[in-house]
Write a protein that holds these residues in place. Structure first.
Motif, PDB file in Angstrom:
ATOM      1  N   ASP A  59      54.395  -4.378  26.131  1.00 22.62           N
ATOM      2  CA  ASP A  59      53.476  -5.219  25.356  1.00 22.62           C
ATOM      3  C   ASP A  59      52.596  -4.361  24.444  1.00 22.62           C
ATOM      4  O   ASP A  59      52.355  -4.712  23.284  1.00 22.62           O
ATOM      5  CB  ASP A  59      52.578  -6.046  26.286  1.00 22.62           C
ATOM      6  CG  ASP A  59      53.323  -7.150  27.013  1.00 22.62           C
ATOM      7  OD1 ASP A  59      54.461  -7.473  26.598  1.00 22.62           O
ATOM      8  OD2 ASP A  59      52.787  -7.674  28.005  1.00 22.62           O
ATOM      9  N   THR A  60      52.127  -3.237  24.979  1.00 20.65           N
ATOM     10  CA  THR A  60      51.256  -2.347  24.197  1.00 20.65           C
ATOM     11  C   THR A  60      52.011  -1.753  23.010  1.00 20.65           C
ATOM     12  O   THR A  60      51.482  -1.693  21.894  1.00 20.65           O
ATOM     13  CB  THR A  60      50.710  -1.221  25.093  1.00 20.65           C
ATOM     14  OG1 THR A  60      49.999  -1.784  26.202  1.00 20.65           O
ATOM     15  CG2 THR A  60      49.775  -0.310  24.303  1.00 20.65           C
ATOM     16  N   ILE A  61      53.236  -1.321  23.250  1.00 25.60           N
ATOM     17  CA  ILE A  61      54.041  -0.741  22.166  1.00 25.60           C
ATOM     18  C   ILE A  61      54.290  -1.777  21.077  1.00 25.60           C
ATOM     19  O   ILE A  61      54.089  -1.514  19.885  1.00 25.60           O
ATOM     20  CB  ILE A  61      55.371  -0.199  22.719  1.00 25.60           C
ATOM     21  CG1 ILE A  61      55.120   0.987  23.653  1.00 25.60           C
ATOM     22  CG2 ILE A  61      56.295   0.228  21.574  1.00 25.60           C
ATOM     23  CD1 ILE A  61      56.342   1.412  24.454  1.00 25.60           C
ATOM     24  N   ALA A  62      54.739  -2.961  21.474  1.00 25.46           N
ATOM     25  CA  ALA A  62      55.038  -4.008  20.491  1.00 25.46           C
ATOM     26  C   ALA A  62      53.787  -4.414  19.717  1.00 25.46           C
ATOM     27  O   ALA A  62      53.840  -4.604  18.486  1.00 25.46           O
ATOM     28  CB  ALA A  62      55.656  -5.214  21.190  1.00 25.46           C
ATOM     29  N   SER A  63      52.661  -4.526  20.417  1.00 26.53           N
ATOM     30  CA  SER A  63      51.409  -4.908  19.740  1.00 26.53           C
ATOM     31  C   SER A  63      50.999  -3.848  18.724  1.00 26.53           C
ATOM     32  O   SER A  63      50.509  -4.170  17.631  1.00 26.53           O
ATOM     33  CB  SER A  63      50.290  -5.101  20.771  1.00 26.53           C
ATOM     34  OG  SER A  63      50.592  -6.178  21.630  1.00 26.53           O
ATOM     35  N   SER A  64      51.188  -2.589  19.096  1.00 27.85           N
ATOM     36  CA  SER A  64      50.825  -1.508  18.179  1.00 27.85           C
ATOM     37  C   SER A  64      51.710  -1.518  16.934  1.00 27.85           C
ATOM     38  O   SER A  64      51.216  -1.330  15.816  1.00 27.85           O
ATOM     39  CB  SER A  64      50.937  -0.161  18.887  1.00 27.85           C
ATOM     40  OG  SER A  64      50.637   0.898  18.009  1.00 27.85           O
ATOM     41  N   ILE A  65      53.012  -1.755  17.122  1.00 23.71           N
ATOM     42  CA  ILE A  65      53.919  -1.835  15.965  1.00 23.71           C
ATOM     43  C   ILE A  65      53.489  -2.965  15.032  1.00 23.71           C
ATOM     44  O   ILE A  65      53.422  -2.801  13.809  1.00 23.71           O
ATOM     45  CB  ILE A  65      55.372  -2.037  16.431  1.00 23.71           C
ATOM     46  CG1 ILE A  65      55.877  -0.792  17.168  1.00 23.71           C
ATOM     47  CG2 ILE A  65      56.283  -2.348  15.248  1.00 23.71           C
ATOM     48  CD1 ILE A  65      57.232  -0.976  17.833  1.00 23.71           C
ATOM     49  N   LYS A  66      53.174  -4.127  15.608  1.00 23.58           N
ATOM     50  CA  LYS A  66      52.737  -5.268  14.793  1.00 23.58           C
ATOM     51  C   LYS A  66      51.444  -4.937  14.044  1.00 23.58           C
ATOM     52  O   LYS A  66      51.303  -5.249  12.856  1.00 23.58           O
ATOM     53  CB  LYS A  66      52.513  -6.489  15.685  1.00 23.58           C
ATOM     54  CG  LYS A  66      53.778  -7.089  16.278  1.00 23.58           C
ATOM     55  CD  LYS A  66      53.431  -8.256  17.196  1.00 23.58           C
ATOM     56  CE  LYS A  66      54.660  -8.877  17.821  1.00 23.58           C
ATOM     57  NZ  LYS A  66      54.320  -9.979  18.751  1.00 23.58           N
ATOM     58  N   LYS A  67      50.510  -4.317  14.744  1.00 18.08           N
ATOM     59  CA  LYS A  67      49.210  -4.001  14.141  1.00 18.08           C
ATOM     60  C   LYS A  67      49.359  -3.009  12.991  1.00 18.08           C
ATOM     61  O   LYS A  67      48.785  -3.194  11.909  1.00 18.08           O
ATOM     62  CB  LYS A  67      48.275  -3.428  15.213  1.00 18.08           C
ATOM     63  CG  LYS A  67      46.915  -2.969  14.695  1.00 18.08           C
ATOM     64  CD  LYS A  67      46.055  -2.461  15.843  1.00 18.08           C
ATOM     65  CE  LYS A  67      44.695  -1.993  15.359  1.00 18.08           C
ATOM     66  NZ  LYS A  67      44.774  -0.772  14.514  1.00 18.08           N
TER      67      LYS A  67
END
Length: 695
Positions: free
Chosen positions: A22-30
């Motif tokens: 979740d953290t990785i995906a959120s960072s990519i989106k951000k």
């Protein structure tokens, strides 16, 4: 795990897979939303190049496939291994390729500039085996040119010629002077196949006497004849030895001139590579059995079908070695100064780094102390994700650390890399089951894709598991080559071999046989001794005073070179070499290998005596960039004034304290400066001092 200390401190806490993903995906989106896809970078890594689904080199990796489904990522060009020689040969031949080492069975003379397969090709397998087999058939004389007496020599050579690091182009020029003045060149070859050797084939836009022959004989721009005496003053190779070697090269029909990747990892690496190739060109040894292009040897490789990664929508690219600059001051990087491609300057710095199966974040990158300063500043790069199987020096810089599987714990298939004229593919099968919470990379990236959107997940997986992808890809291979066994048969065989149907790989054979119908991919279609493209770049690019781009393969002094003023404070030239106890930094943590192949710095007895250093002493090696401790190997196998250590040892220093590296990692001392043309690594160009360590 997620980081709980400062970056590089190596303090983590255990988290769930869901939290990590979740953290990785959120960072990519951000990062994509705030900066765009150009702020996302896949760091160079070669920890798993023996794989397909598990392949780690970024452009053909699973994460590249994912990001190309999601808008792309910042590209790089070149690489740490052979960026300079690839560029040099592209400007000379249009591509970088050599004859297979097995073709030495057809030669009379083998001249190896910094080429050491006994230590660089998996500790002697493959290429070295083929070399010895070939020499048994041809009885070819072997001359090794290297600052060190390498394991490739080790009593098998006919002559070892030690040379100062970074001066290969000067030796090549002096050899060329003898070849030209003694009429040992192949004039017909130069007239028919080449551009820029003499006035007859010089391009119209070139200046008068701008050709190679003028440069060598001394009526070119610098008005200096490249005599053996001139060469001796630069290289330390005696003039009489230069004359003897030139006559041997000129008389041997054919001669196999080759170079390793060490000479091109210098600050003038492209010039070194092009100059060495000139010896093959001058003597007409290109495109024939027993000859070579002057590059490193190539191998016959069976083609495999890799998992498709789609097209990257981002066209912007930076030189591979300059990624740390792109983190530190990306928007200041330009096309003319830094080699940015696709636009005149970067719009955004790197804000997200994906690093899998690679130790380039710290251990294998230049100037570790400066790299640490850049990465430890969390206002610069916002997220670093590391996928690893060991706690490497680079893994300590992760914000999110995900545990990968080893290649031997999952199914895959891979081609050979360095096996002369025998190609093969291996079906990798699990030797053990996966332990603990580690997951295969295909599962990991698929789960990230799922969190980026169902459409991304469907496009990424195409509904296939890892095993289904392998069967699908192999079926495509059989469509192209029906002689391959069935997938079931291949899996049972484990390894499938196929000999080069041509016997041996001969670089530019078709061009040599018919240059009109088989032109090279250079602008002229010929071998470009004089490059109009390089002449244009030399005028256009922003270069420092000690950087040279030339349309000809000339010799140029460099920063931190043998004649640099800094030698007053740091008198020893230091170069690195691939160590037989490691593959780069892989296996650098294995105790039995560290015991069998201890990390040492090679120093000549004359230099050791001046410093009161004895074999086995612990010494301190230092320059303005850093310092490390290491055991001394006092040996006449390295020339005076030069020192060397194996690259890849794991960095181990108190980065909040004195930063003294007790892991003996050479990159504590190397530079972030690059070569002028490819902007490639100059990590073999260094000056140091060595003293006894009293700590």
């Amino acid at each position: 795990m997620k980081r709980v200390g400062r970056r590089g401190e190596g303090k983590f806490e255990r988290i769930s897979w869901d939290e990590a993903l979740d953290t990785i995906a959120s960072s990519i989106k951000k990062v994509k939303k705030e900066y765009g896809n150009e702020a996302i970078y896949l760091n160079f890594s070669t920890g798993v190049i023996g794989g397909n689904i598990t392949y780690s080199e970024p452009f053909d990796s699973l994460f590249a496939r994912l990001m190309n489904c999601y808008g792309g990522f910042l590209r790089y060009h070149g690489d740490y291994s052979n960026g300079q020689i690839n560029t040099a040969m592209e400007y000379t031949y249009g591509q970088d390729i050599g004859n297979s080492m097995s073709d030495v069975e057809n030669t009379r003379l083998l001249v190896m500039f910094g080429n050491n397969p006994a230590e660089t090709r998996m500790s002697g397998g493959g290429v070295t085996y083929y070399l010895e087999q070939a020499r048994e058939k041809s009885n070819a004389k072997m001359i090794v040119i290297d600052p060190r007496y390498t394991d490739t020599a080790a009593g098998r050579e006919d002559e070892w010629i030690p040379i100062r690091p970074g001066t290969d182009a000067a030796l090549a020029a002096s050899l060329a002077w003898v070849l030209i003045t003694e009429n040992l060149v192949d004039q017909n070859f130069l007239d028919r196949y080449c551009v820029g050797y003499d006035e007859k084939t010089l391009p119209d836009g070139a200046p008068p006497n701008g050709h190679y022959k003028a440069y060598i004989l001394g009526y070119g721009e610098d008005n200096t004849a490249k005599t053996p005496e001139w060469g001796e003053g630069i290289t330390s190779v005696p003039a009489e030895k230069i004359i003897k070697l030139a006559r041997e090269i000129g008389a041997a029909k054919p001669a196999f001139i080759c170079q390793g990747w060490g000479p091109q990892r210098q600050a003038n690496g492209e010039l070194n590579a092009r100059a060495i190739a000139m010896l093959a060109i001058l003597t007409g040894n290109v495109g024939i059995h027993g000859g070579n292009s002057g590059s490193r040897e190539s191998s016959y490789i069976m083609p495999i079908e890799r998992i498709p990664v789609f097209e990257n929508p981002v066209t912007t690219s930076i030189p591979c070695f300059k990624w740390a600059d792109a983190v530190d001051h990306g928007t200041e990087m330009t096309e003319l100064k830094d080699g940015v491609r696709g636009k005149s300057r970067l719009d955004v710095p790197i804000k997200f780094i994906w690093n899998r199966a690679g130790n380039m974040l710290i251990n294998q990158h230049g100037d570790i102390n400066r790299t640490h300063e850049i990465l430890s500043d969390e206002n610069k790069c916002e997220m670093i994700v590391v996928s690893e199987i060991f706690m490497t020096a680079s893994a300590k810089y992760a914000d999110i650390l995900i545990p990968d599987l080893m290649s031997i714990e999952q199914e895959d298939f891979m081609p050979n890399e360095y096996a002369g004229n025998m190609g093969y593919i291996i079906h990798v099968q699990p030797a053990t089951s996966a332990k603990f919470e580690r997951k295969p990379i295909y599962w990991t990236v698929s789960e990230i894709a799922k969190r980026l959107g169902n459409d991304i997940y469907q496009k990424f997986t195409e509904g296939r598991t890892q095993e289904q992808w392998l069967e699908f890809l192999y079926a495509k291979m059989r469509t192209d080559d029906p002689s391959l066994p069935s997938y079931k048969e291949f899996r049972e065989m484990g390894i499938y071999k196929q000999k080069d149907p041509a016997g041996h790989l001969v670089a530019f054979k078709e061009f040599r046989e018919d240059p009109v119908n088989n032109p090279l991919s250079t602008p002229s279609g010929k071998i470009e001794i004089y490059s109009e493209r390089l002449a244009e770049l030399a005028q256009k690019w922003e270069l420092m005073d000690d950087e040279v781009i030339s349309p000809l393969p000339v010799y140029a002094s460099t920063f931190d070179g043998w004649d640099a003023p800094e030698r007053k404070s740091f008198p020893l030239q230091m170069t690195g070499f691939h160590f037989k106890g490691r593959a780069h930094s892989s296996y650098g943590n294995i105790d039995v290998l560290k015991s069998a192949c201890p990390q040492e710095i090679w120093i000549n007895p004359l230099d050791a005596e001046q410093r009161n250093i004895r074999h086995g002493d612990t010494v301190k090696v230092f320059n303005t960039r850093g310092a490390l401790t290491i055991k001394a190997k006092v040996t006449p196998r390295i020339m005076p004034g030069v020192t060397a250590m194996g690259e890849g040892a794991w960095h181990n220093a108190d980065m909040d304290g004195d930063k003294l590296d007790h892991g003996s990692c050479i990159n504590t001392l190397t530079n972030h400066r690059t070569s002028p043309l490819s902007k490639g690594t100059a990590q073999h160009t260094n000056l140091v001092e060595i003293i006894k360590y009293e700590g």
